[in-house]
Design a protein around this motif. Structure first.
Motif, PDB file in Angstrom:
ATOM      1  N   CYS A 144       8.957   2.985  -2.591  1.00 33.03           N
ATOM      2  CA  CYS A 144       8.338   1.674  -2.794  1.00 33.03           C
ATOM      3  C   CYS A 144       6.828   1.798  -2.851  1.00 33.03           C
ATOM      4  CB  CYS A 144       8.730   0.719  -1.677  1.00 33.03           C
ATOM      5  SG  CYS A 144      10.107  -0.268  -2.104  1.00 33.03           S
ATOM      6  N   GLY A 145       6.336   2.687  -3.652  1.00 32.23           N
ATOM      7  CA  GLY A 145       4.898   2.889  -3.755  1.00 32.23           C
ATOM      8  C   GLY A 145       4.294   3.440  -2.476  1.00 32.23           C
ATOM      9  N   GLY A 146       5.152   3.981  -1.606  1.00 34.14           N
ATOM     10  CA  GLY A 146       4.678   4.533  -0.341  1.00 34.14           C
ATOM     11  C   GLY A 146       4.501   3.478   0.741  1.00 34.14           C
ATOM     12  N   HIS A 147       4.817   2.240   0.426  1.00 34.93           N
ATOM     13  CA  HIS A 147       4.531   1.171   1.375  1.00 34.93           C
ATOM     14  C   HIS A 147       5.714   0.835   2.273  1.00 34.93           C
ATOM     15  CE1 HIS A 147       0.852   0.699  -0.727  1.00 34.93           C
ATOM     16  NE2 HIS A 147       1.463   0.412  -1.846  1.00 34.93           N
ATOM     17  N   ALA A 148       6.898   0.940   1.738  1.00 36.04           N
ATOM     18  CA  ALA A 148       8.072   0.523   2.519  1.00 36.04           C
ATOM     19  C   ALA A 148       9.282   1.340   2.077  1.00 36.04           C
ATOM     20  CB  ALA A 148       8.326  -0.968   2.323  1.00 36.04           C
ATOM     21  N   PRO A 149       9.320   2.621   2.440  1.00 33.78           N
ATOM     22  CA  PRO A 149      10.397   3.487   1.957  1.00 33.78           C
ATOM     23  C   PRO A 149      11.784   2.921   2.255  1.00 33.78           C
ATOM     24  CG  PRO A 149       8.744   4.754   3.149  1.00 33.78           C
ATOM     25  CD  PRO A 149       8.391   3.316   3.330  1.00 33.78           C
ATOM     26  N   ILE A 150      12.672   3.117   1.279  1.00 34.95           N
ATOM     27  CA  ILE A 150      14.036   2.600   1.414  1.00 34.95           C
ATOM     28  C   ILE A 150      14.856   3.610   2.197  1.00 34.95           C
ATOM     29  CG2 ILE A 150      16.103   1.975   0.120  1.00 34.95           C
ATOM     30  CD1 ILE A 150      14.048   1.331  -2.233  1.00 34.95           C
TER      31      ILE A 150
ATOM     32  N   HIS B 144       5.667  -7.142  -5.716  1.00 35.43           N
ATOM     33  CA  HIS B 144       6.732  -6.474  -4.962  1.00 35.43           C
ATOM     34  C   HIS B 144       7.743  -5.813  -5.880  1.00 35.43           C
ATOM     35  CE1 HIS B 144       5.588  -8.922  -1.234  1.00 35.43           C
ATOM     36  NE2 HIS B 144       5.294  -7.662  -1.032  1.00 35.43           N
ATOM     37  N   MET B 145       8.012  -6.447  -7.014  1.00 38.40           N
ATOM     38  CA  MET B 145       8.987  -5.855  -7.923  1.00 38.40           C
ATOM     39  C   MET B 145       8.455  -4.557  -8.510  1.00 38.40           C
ATOM     40  SD  MET B 145      12.017  -6.397  -8.615  1.00 38.40           S
ATOM     41  CE  MET B 145      12.344  -8.081  -8.138  1.00 38.40           C
ATOM     42  N   LEU B 146       7.149  -4.499  -8.750  1.00 39.47           N
ATOM     43  CA  LEU B 146       6.578  -3.264  -9.299  1.00 39.47           C
ATOM     44  C   LEU B 146       6.575  -2.142  -8.267  1.00 39.47           C
ATOM     45  CD1 LEU B 146       3.639  -4.459 -11.593  1.00 39.47           C
ATOM     46  CD2 LEU B 146       6.011  -3.951 -12.171  1.00 39.47           C
ATOM     47  N   GLU B 147       6.690  -2.479  -6.986  1.00 40.88           N
ATOM     48  CA  GLU B 147       6.864  -1.425  -5.979  1.00 40.88           C
ATOM     49  C   GLU B 147       8.197  -0.717  -6.205  1.00 40.88           C
ATOM     50  OE1 GLU B 147       4.770  -1.823  -2.424  1.00 40.88           O
ATOM     51  OE2 GLU B 147       3.699  -1.788  -4.328  1.00 40.88           O
ATOM     52  N   LEU B 148       9.220  -1.507  -6.462  1.00 40.49           N
ATOM     53  CA  LEU B 148      10.549  -0.924  -6.678  1.00 40.49           C
ATOM     54  C   LEU B 148      10.648  -0.269  -8.046  1.00 40.49           C
ATOM     55  CD1 LEU B 148      12.908  -3.750  -5.337  1.00 40.49           C
ATOM     56  CD2 LEU B 148      12.519  -1.520  -4.293  1.00 40.49           C
ATOM     57  N   PHE B 149      10.102  -0.953  -9.045  1.00 46.09           N
ATOM     58  CA  PHE B 149      10.248  -0.508 -10.436  1.00 46.09           C
ATOM     59  C   PHE B 149       8.880  -0.520 -11.125  1.00 46.09           C
ATOM     60  CE2 PHE B 149      14.330  -2.681  -9.435  1.00 46.09           C
ATOM     61  CZ  PHE B 149      15.117  -1.551  -9.411  1.00 46.09           C
ATOM     62  N   PRO B 150       8.045   0.499 -10.861  1.00 44.59           N
ATOM     63  CA  PRO B 150       6.684   0.493 -11.425  1.00 44.59           C
ATOM     64  C   PRO B 150       6.678   0.426 -12.946  1.00 44.59           C
ATOM     65  CG  PRO B 150       7.203   2.600 -10.341  1.00 44.59           C
ATOM     66  CD  PRO B 150       8.295   1.653 -10.003  1.00 44.59           C
TER      67      PRO B 150
ATOM     68  N   ALA C 270       0.814  -9.047 -10.986  1.00 47.67           N
ATOM     69  CA  ALA C 270       0.836  -8.311  -9.719  1.00 47.67           C
ATOM     70  C   ALA C 270      -0.565  -7.914  -9.279  1.00 47.67           C
ATOM     71  CB  ALA C 270       1.716  -7.069  -9.870  1.00 47.67           C
ATOM     72  N   GLY C 271      -1.443  -7.649 -10.223  1.00 54.52           N
ATOM     73  CA  GLY C 271      -2.764  -7.143  -9.842  1.00 54.52           C
ATOM     74  C   GLY C 271      -2.617  -5.804  -9.145  1.00 54.52           C
ATOM     75  N   ARG C 272      -3.315  -5.647  -8.060  1.00 52.26           N
ATOM     76  CA  ARG C 272      -3.223  -4.386  -7.333  1.00 52.26           C
ATOM     77  C   ARG C 272      -2.247  -4.462  -6.179  1.00 52.26           C
ATOM     78  NH1 ARG C 272      -7.224  -1.172  -9.096  1.00 52.26           N
ATOM     79  NH2 ARG C 272      -6.874   0.300  -7.425  1.00 52.26           N
ATOM     80  N   GLY C 273      -1.721  -5.653  -5.917  1.00 58.23           N
ATOM     81  CA  GLY C 273      -0.839  -5.810  -4.765  1.00 58.23           C
ATOM     82  C   GLY C 273      -1.652  -5.799  -3.482  1.00 58.23           C
ATOM     83  N   PHE C 274      -1.028  -6.174  -2.413  1.00 60.26           N
ATOM     84  CA  PHE C 274      -1.730  -6.200  -1.135  1.00 60.26           C
ATOM     85  C   PHE C 274      -0.782  -5.690  -0.065  1.00 60.26           C
ATOM     86  CE2 PHE C 274      -3.016  -8.739   2.715  1.00 60.26           C
ATOM     87  CZ  PHE C 274      -4.130  -7.969   2.990  1.00 60.26           C
ATOM     88  N   HIS C 275      -1.145  -4.585   0.573  1.00 56.96           N
ATOM     89  CA  HIS C 275      -0.256  -3.971   1.561  1.00 56.96           C
ATOM     90  C   HIS C 275      -1.020  -3.688   2.837  1.00 56.96           C
ATOM     91  CE1 HIS C 275       2.471  -3.479  -1.757  1.00 56.96           C
ATOM     92  NE2 HIS C 275       1.449  -3.025  -2.438  1.00 56.96           N
ATOM     93  N   PRO C 276      -1.126  -4.670   3.686  1.00 60.75           N
ATOM     94  CA  PRO C 276      -1.848  -4.422   4.920  1.00 60.75           C
ATOM     95  C   PRO C 276      -1.108  -3.382   5.763  1.00 60.75           C
ATOM     96  CG  PRO C 276      -0.706  -6.536   5.010  1.00 60.75           C
ATOM     97  CD  PRO C 276      -0.511  -6.004   3.637  1.00 60.75           C
TER      98      PRO C 276
END
Lengths: 413, 969
Positions: free
Chosen positions: A161-167, A316-322, B578-584
């Motif tokens: 997930c883009g390194g943010h929230a691994p599944i 959020h969708m681009l995290e799953l499917f960039p 989406a822009g750059r997204g925001f991930h605190p």
């Protein structure tokens, strides 16, 4: 090409009859009045006529057939809930769904695609296991799957997930399906119409007559109807109808939004939900991506759209499917969801004799269309709640006997 | 290919002939100029077929050249569904048409065009639903549908977002928009004017009836706009959506700009509408405005020999434009039976152009291969019906249509404008505009050029006045003398292929059939036919669909109404949304220390916390076991800085806490702490923590890590509602917190503080303020893990120093850091619950074994009324401790495995772990009361379906007398 299409060529005229009969006016008396010609109301009418022979029934609709949440939802059908009451109820619905195109002789594009609820945290995975175990107990196909299986089945998904929230796993529910929502309302409407039910569009309910604690009639924008049974199946407008008879409910209306992309060639078969990212996605038969997220966090009786909804959902969708970066969103919309405290519906009898409620459908109503129709028809005819809906009674709030579905319904809908 | 359709250089053309651009389309090499769009470059090179249609795979070419249709939709590498009409040409582009199989020319799917009689509107509802075969049919449908292809290796595109503000935003820089901008700015308003085209001027740049001089008025306006200090003119950017309070999404090809305006003027113009006749979709059948754009923007001759179909003065002007630029106009066909000749018409008559009134085109005749126009079949047209007997053919290679317009009212609808059908101009016009929203020009039903300028001035002035700049000018806008839109530009044909919606390949007959089937209101019709549901969202089809429905049901268009227009105006790429997204991501001050000590991090909400500390040659479980041992037998240290840390100060602080927590705090002694459980209004446990009293009117308290934000927000809300004399401060990020735990913890702490740590001076559950390693600190003697210990809170900036000091002081005792996993096991051994894991969305404190904390005799606390009711009912479930048989050998149950009793679900495991200290699997389970009795056994069903026996065991499992964590009584 199926032979059934031949008739379109062999016949000189378009060989299709009218789906919905025109009625010049309302009758003075009906055995039952259903408020709301969405999927639920029409399904109740259909089963009243088909299963119980009650055909002197009318369905009143302020707008047009299927114009409320039936035509606004993202059409996910599943039964992987967390309470046994919920699982049995929705499983009955899924089984009805599977035969519905045949019953109607109308292609609802009911497509069993499989449904994954992704887990990004230990806590989420625990809830998945709970749901899987309850589902299996009730004979419903669900299982917790690990990252390897996800990599195999959905190889294009970014597991980090883009390194943010691994599944770390998922709940897999093989019967998960999607369908063409409008056609469901048309199918039930046509089936009810053919059996003698009258559907009146552009007919607004203005009041409900109650005499000595019993329903006696309905006042409409096109005149008065005498009846002893009324079913309220109006989704986001429930509080307005309940106000007419002075019944209180714990329903709050929140907007639920969704958006859809331009069509593209198929690349995604299953339906995916991520509770942590608050998003879900499926690809329709037309090739559009149908995307949704969680409820707007405040009460509002409106179907307005917001820009930040699309921004958050896209991010959020681009995290799953960039690789969807260049895919364009063509339209966004909203519906009004009548939310209950325990994320389960409110179905059955009310303190007013003869007034039946099919409400509290929040964000989970579409999948229940067949079973709600069937059980409400039974409840109206016998004046006794169908065994499948006893857990959803209005008095459960007074009695602190809630049916807690929050864990399975809050984003997955 | 040569630019054989390029016109001689034209003043004001948008192309730069000095820069030629090479590109490929469908494998063939082409050349265009900088400033060309893909479509204009291809058309200039003689390429007529730009794509194939969605359903019947018919060849399609330029139609609107304005992104009002998607005939030219292309794949450009990783970019899909690229709009060729408006996408600027770039060097080296490799393009192909979407939705073909094996190329634009071959495309075997074009056979569908011949099968169309099998495939009437909604055909897919009527077949293919055999249960066995539907999945295969669905696959066929899915493959045929869909347009471009997603390239799965496309990287995430990170884009910026911009924010902007202005007094008056004007959408559309055509004549009326420019006039509005000047009027508003002249009154003192700060104005932003946006236009989706590469250059401003709108129709003023190309609808000029052959005379370049007619551009002068628009050009003069533009010069003044550009020079005006209070006007910002932005081109190549479109308003994608209108949101509440004039919040507008502006999109260009690089980013999204979110603009808040005080007032908005919609001057978006109108979409030219097609006439409906057989083969009206052939390449070479173009809108009049498209022909004009080709000529004046890109210097491309649209065709050699044209038949012009018209029903307004615009059509005659187009004919002049064509003639002036070398197109032979074979005939002008006017749908109207009678009309007042306009100046252009008089001029054309003088030139001897063949003209027919009361006549329609019944069919565009295709060239062999159907890739272009060979002629127009015209016939007399009266009362909306063509007289086939009068049909005759006129050879031509292009048909130009100018029969009417539909307002580009998308943003007006989104803003909540009520529109009405105006019989004079035959279109919907704004009837009641929301406050701060204005409309002018064609979208407002004003077509005459001079009238548009006046209408713009009126709207711009009113908008400026609305936001407090100047007085609203009184401008009288002349009424239109005739309608620019023909009420019925639709011609039936027995063989069909007269298209209404080009995106979805919908023919006139499809609407008739849909209405026959009962889909006879505009919303149902849209859904059954899918009219307007394609990528161009009905820009070229909704108006004709409405006219058709009105005629079929014998109603006035006003009674039929329109469907809801929702965002977006044009589709927006997900990357721009989406822009750059925001991930605190939150890290405690000691994060780098943990990393240096080998921490394996896990997420806890936004926080990163050490799950355990890895050691060389040891696996995860060994590491966790050693951490547990160190706490039980020596001393351990854990970073608990992620807990919510709140402070409440004021005369009513104690009263406030009494209301929000279930226990009593009014009687809490200064210098002492007490466990705190919070419920919601339904009596369900939502959070826990520790409340410490620092003074009569001063408390410091903690919440769970996951609950910190929500609890602070909820307490703030309650305090706003209750208006109590106290204030709440959130210190969560401002304080670091460390728990020092284990039998040796007192000795370690003694080395770095002068505080009296004796049991008498600092008893169990006390809080003291003092210095630790020279750092001012709050110390609490509490123990989640069940050992003697201190929770030490210090300002965040001192966290690292405190950590280092404690680690140094503890090193003679073998101090080790421990992570979340060790803590979870340590607390489980003590039977302490984790809210949210051992409880769920319906658990009351009574069920969770926290009933002892609930003081029902308080006058009020949140959830009290519910708990009073629940308390009278038989209990449904209870949290109990359990142990597995020591002999248990197989796989252990996992959290959330079910308890099964008599074949029914009777509970679930909420926590489980292997306690090597107790040498057993221990856990907590929520079970029915009958299974909750002491020493009762129950069965747990694990994933493989087998049953594991567990025995109810009192908690704490470890040190039930609490000797480890507090002094002897």
């Amino acid at each position: 090409m199926p032979w059934r299409l031949l008739r379109f060529v062999t016949s000189g005229k378009h060989p299709e009859p009218q789906m919905f009969t025109h009625h010049d006016g309302l009758k003075k008396v009906y055995d039952a009045v259903i408020i709301g010609a969405g999927g639920h109301g029409l399904a109740a009418a259909y089963y009243l006529a088909r299963d119980h022979g009650m055909t002197n029934v009318c369905v009143l609709e302020k707008g047009y057939i299927g114009g409320g949440n039936t035509g606004r939802n993202t059409t996910i059908i599943r039964s992987n809930y967390i309470t046994p009451e919920g699982v049995q109820f929705y499983d009955t619905s899924v089984k009805l769904w599977q035969d519905l195109s045949q019953d109607f002789d109308l292609n609802l594009f009911y497509a069993t695609r499989g449904h994954y609820t992704l887990a990004h945290t230990d806590a989420a995975l625990r809830t998945m296991r709970w749901r899987a175990e309850v589902n299996k107990h009730c004979g419903v196909e669900s299982e917790v799957v690990g990252p390897e299986e996800l990599r195999r089945e959905i190889p294009m998904m970014d597991m980090s997930c883009g390194g943010h929230a691994p599944i770390i796993g998922a709940l897999y529910h093989a019967p998960g399906a999607i369908a063409r929502h409008d056609a469901v309302a048309w199918g039930y409407g046509r089936g009810a119409d053919q059996r003698g039910v009258q559907i009146h569009q552009q007919t607004e309910v203005l009041g409900i007559e109650v005499t000595a604690g019993r329903v006696s009639g309905v006042r409409t924008s096109r005149g008065f109807i005498a009846t002893s049974k009324v079913l309220c199946a109006v989704a986001g407008s429930t509080p307005r109808i309940l106000d007419m008879i002075g019944v209180r409910s714990p329903i709050y209306i929140h907007p639920l939004q969704a958006m859809v992309s331009e069509p593209m060639k198929p690349w995604l078969d299953p339906i995916l939900v991520s509770g942590s990212l608050h998003v879900y996605i499926s690809q329709s038969a037309r090739g559009e991506l149908v995307l949704g997220a969680s409820l707007d966090p405040y009460e509002l009786h409106s179907t307005r759209s917001t820009l930040d909804f699309t921004e958050g959902l896209a991010a959020h969708m681009l995290e799953l499917f960039p690789f969807l970066s260049h895919v364009k969103i063509v339209r966004q919309w909203a519906g009004m969801a009548d939310m209950t405290p325990d994320f389960a519906p409110i179905m059955g009898k009310t303190p007013i004799e003869g007034f039946y409620l099919d409400a509290g459908w929040g964000t989970w109503g579409f999948k229940a269309t067949p079973v709600s129709g069937k059980t409400m028809a039974h409840t109206m005819v016998t004046d006794t709640p169908h065994p499948l809906i006893t857990g959803f009674s209005l008095d459960r709030f007074r009695n602190y006997a809630l049916t807690g579905e929050k864990g399975a319904a809050s984003v997955g809908h | 290919m040569s630019n054989n359709h390029r016109l001689p250089r034209l003043p004001g053309e948008w192309i730069d002939r000095a820069h030629s651009i090479e590109f490929e389309f469908e494998g063939k090499h082409f050349q265009g100029f900088a400033g060309d769009t893909i479509s204009s470059a291809l058309w200039a090179s003689g390429q007529r077929v730009l794509g194939r249609s969605f359903k019947y795979h018919r060849p399609r070419g330029i139609f609107s050249l304005a992104n009002h249709d998607v005939n030219g939709m292309m794949q450009w590498g990783q970019k899909l569904n690229v709009r060729a009409d408006v996408t600027l040409l770039e060097m080296g582009m490799q393009l192909s048409a979407v939705n073909t199989f094996g190329g634009l020319n071959k495309d075997p799917a074009k056979v569908l065009n011949h099968l169309s009689r099998f495939l009437p509107v909604g055909f897919y509802y009527k077949a293919f639903h055999g249960k066995r075969l539907f999945p295969r049919w669905e696959r066929v449908f899915r493959t045929l549908a869909g347009l471009g292809k997603v390239n799965l290796s496309t990287p995430r595109l990170l884009t910026p977002k911009d924010y902007a503000f202005c007094a008056v935003l004007i959408v559309g820089a055509g004549p009326s928009g420019l006039a509005a901008a000047l009027a508003a700015a002249d009154q003192g308003a700060d104005v932003v004017i946006v236009d989706e085209n590469a250059q401003a001027g709108g129709s003023g740049g190309y609808q000029i009836g052959g005379e370049l001089a007619k551009r002068e008025a628009t050009e003069a306006l533009l010069v003044r706009v550009i020079a005006h200090p209070r006007i910002r003119l932005l081109t190549g950017i479109y308003a994608a959506g209108y949101y509440t309070d004039h919040w507008i999404a502006l999109v260009d090809d690089k980013k999204m700009t979110k603009l808040r305006a005080e007032a908005v003027v919609i001057a978006a113009g109108s979409f030219e509408q097609p006439a409906v006749f057989r083969n009206n979709d052939l390449p070479g059948v173009v809108l009049g405005s498209a022909a004009q754009r080709l000529i004046y923007r890109y210097a491309v001759r649209p065709m050699q020999r044209a038949v012009v179909l018209c029903a307004n003065a615009d059509g005659y002007r187009v004919a002049l434009d064509l003639i002036v630029h070398g197109v032979m106009v074979a005939a002008i066909v006017d749908l109207r039976a009678h009309h007042q000749p306009c100046d252009a018409e008089v001029e054309l008559a003088a030139k001897g152009v063949e003209m027919h009134t009361g006549t329609c085109i019944v069919e565009a005749l295709p060239t062999p291969g159907c890739s272009g126009v060979a002629g127009a079949r015209i016939a007399a047209f009266a009362n909306g019906v063509a007289d086939a007997a009068t049909a005759r053919d006129i050879p031509c290679d292009g048909i130009v249509m100018s029969v009417g317009w539909a307002p580009a009212a998308n943003l007006l609808y989104q803003a909540g404008t009520h529109m009405r059908y105006d019989d004079l101009v035959e279109q919907f016009v704004p009837d009641a505009l929301p406050p701060g929203v204005f409309a002018c020009g064609r979208v407002n039903g004003v077509y005459d050029f001079k009238a548009r300028l006046l209408d713009g001035e009126r709207a711009g002035s009113a908008a400026a006045a609305h936001v407090g700049f100047g007085e609203k000018r009184s401008v009288s806008v002349p009424v239109e003398l005739e309608s620019s839109s023909f009420p019925w530009p639709i011609v039936a044909h027995p063989q069909g292929k007269n298209f209404v919606d080009f995106d979805e390949d919908l023919q006139l007959k499809d609407f008739e059939n849909a209405v026959q089937e009962g889909f006879d209101n505009i919303e149902l019709l849209k859904r059954f036919t899918t009219n307007g549901m394609g990528p161009s969202q009905g820009k070229h089809s909704n108006m004709n669909a409405l006219r058709i429905l009105a005629r079929l049901v014998d109603k006035h268009p006003r009674e039929v109404g329109t469907t809801t227009a929702r965002p977006f105006f044009h589709p927006v790429p997900m990357a721009l949304l989406a822009g750059r997204g925001f991930h605190p991501v939150r890290r405690t001050p000691m994060h780098l220390r943990h990393a240096a000590m080998g921490a394996y991090f896990m997420s806890a909400g936004d926080w990163q916390r050490p799950e355990y500390y890895a050691r060389q040659h040891k696996d995860r479980l060994e590491c966790i076991r050693e951490e547990v041992d160190m706490v039980r037998h020596g001393v351990g240290i854990i970073d608990v800085g992620t807990l919510g840390k709140l402070e409440i100060i004021g005369p009513q602080a104690a009263e406030f806490l009494e209301r929000v927590y279930v226990s009593r705090y009014a009687n809490l002694k200064i210098g002492m702490t007490r466990y705190a459980v919070m419920c919601d209004e339904t009596g369900v446990v939502v959070d826990d923590g520790v409340v410490a009293r620092l003074a009569e009117d001063h408390f410091y308290f903690t919440t769970t890590t996951s609950g910190a934000t929500a609890i602070y927000r909820e307490l703030s809300r309650l305090n706003t509602q209750w208006q109590m004399a106290c204030g709440i401060i959130n210190h969560t990020g401002a304080f670091a917190a460390i728990n020092l735990a284990g039998p040796q913890s007192r000795k370690v702490l003694a080395r770095v503080t002068t505080l009296d740590l004796s049991a008498a001076a600092f008893p169990y559950l006390a809080i003291r303020e003092g210095k630790v390693a020279g750092i001012p600190a709050r110390l609490m003697r509490v123990g989640f893990v069940g050992e003697w210990g201190y929770e030490i809170h210090v300002p965040a900036e001192d966290g690292v120093a405190l950590w280092d000091a404690l680690v140094a002081a503890g090193s003679p005792f073998g101090i080790r850091p421990f992570g979340v996993e060790a803590q979870r096991l340590l607390r489980l051994e003590k039977g302490h619950v984790i809210i949210g894991q051992d409880t769920d969305g319906l658990t009351t404190p009574f069920e969770a074994g926290l009933g002892w904390a609930v003081k029902m005799d308080k006058p009020f606390f949140i959830g009290q009324r519910s708990l009073q009711i629940v308390d009278k009912q038989p209990q449904r479930q209870r949290l109990v401790g359990f142990r597995l048989d020591q002999a248990h050998g197989g796989p252990a149950p996992q959290e959330c495995h079910l308890v099964i009793h008599d074949g029914a679900i009777s509970g679930r495991i909420t926590s489980i772990g292997w306690s090597h200290i107790l040498c057993a699997y221990i856990g907590l389970a929520m079970v029915t009361p009958e299974l909750a009795k002491p020493d009762q056994t129950f069965e747990i069903r694990i994933t493989d379906g087998s049953l594991v026996v567990a025995r109810v065991t009192p908690t704490p499992f470890y040190d039930p007398e609490q000797r480890q964590q507090k002094e002897e009584a």
